[in-house]
Scaffold this motif. Sequence first.
Motif, PDB file in Angstrom:
ATOM      1  N   GLY A   7      -1.412   4.860   4.691  1.00  0.00           N
ATOM      2  CA  GLY A   7      -1.951   5.607   5.825  1.00  0.00           C
ATOM      3  C   GLY A   7      -3.462   5.525   5.915  1.00  0.00           C
ATOM      4  N   VAL A   9      -7.060   3.046   7.151  1.00  0.00           N
ATOM      5  CA  VAL A   9      -7.613   1.893   7.851  1.00  0.00           C
ATOM      6  C   VAL A   9      -8.520   1.166   6.858  1.00  0.00           C
ATOM      7  N   ASN A  57     -13.765  -2.476  -5.213  1.00  0.00           N
ATOM      8  CA  ASN A  57     -12.485  -1.830  -4.928  1.00  0.00           C
ATOM      9  C   ASN A  57     -12.201  -0.651  -5.846  1.00  0.00           C
TER      10      ASN A  57
END
Length: 220
Positions: A7, A9, A57
């Motif tokens: 969920g 972007v 990341n």
Amino acid sequence: MALNPKGVVPTLVHDGQVITDSAVIIQYLDEKFPNPTLTPAALELQEIMQGWIDLQNQFPMREVMYGNYKGLEGLVLRRSVQIKQRLLPQLMQAHPELKTQYEVKLKDVKQWNSTIQNSQAIANINRKIEPMLTQLETQLIQTEWLCGATYSLADVVWTAVLNRLKELKFGYLWADNTRPALSAYFHCLKARPSFKAAIQGDEMPLPMLLAGLRRTFLNI
Ligand SMILES: N[C@@H](CCC(=O)N[C@@H](CS)C(=O)NCC(=O)O)C(=O)O
């Protein structure tokens, strides 16, 4: 939620394929549209590039951003996560076929909420920023870009991180000659036409801020 179980972007749909996670997305785009390529030819450099992308990341940017934003925007951002937590059970009920995804998301949002409301937790996360910048500085003393002489996807991901850190008032960590190579690097990143096209002017648009304020203060 159906496209991207996390969920979040960005989520890209291209040629009927769903690609999630920005690091995977940029690598996909670079493969599909290789002129010019932003991936070095040498395998050794590709590994180095991957290392820089992975480092980015692992960095908890979401918590850093929502925990450190000051002023009205900060208020709106943090409130939006509380609203998310309140809305998720309703969405889960409306979409029983996505129950598992929503359950995972709700757990994650609760954790996110409690972290950004906890100044000690945010201070602990903030302490990770400086060593990471030192790592960049050490590299950038030796090479113009993170993977050597050529701009690569590693520089793409770090453009976003550095710009966000600057927005969050962490720019002092490389200003005033504290990290001169990093400072020069950030200058070069900002001078690129892609920076101007994609990032400059990426402020919270007024209608979004107003909608956020309405939700925050009027609960609508
Ligand atoms: N590692 C993921 C992180 C994605 C991510 O956290 N996106 C944020 C952008 S602000 C988001 O969608 N947050 C909304 C949420 O977590 O509900 C990526 O790089 O794509």
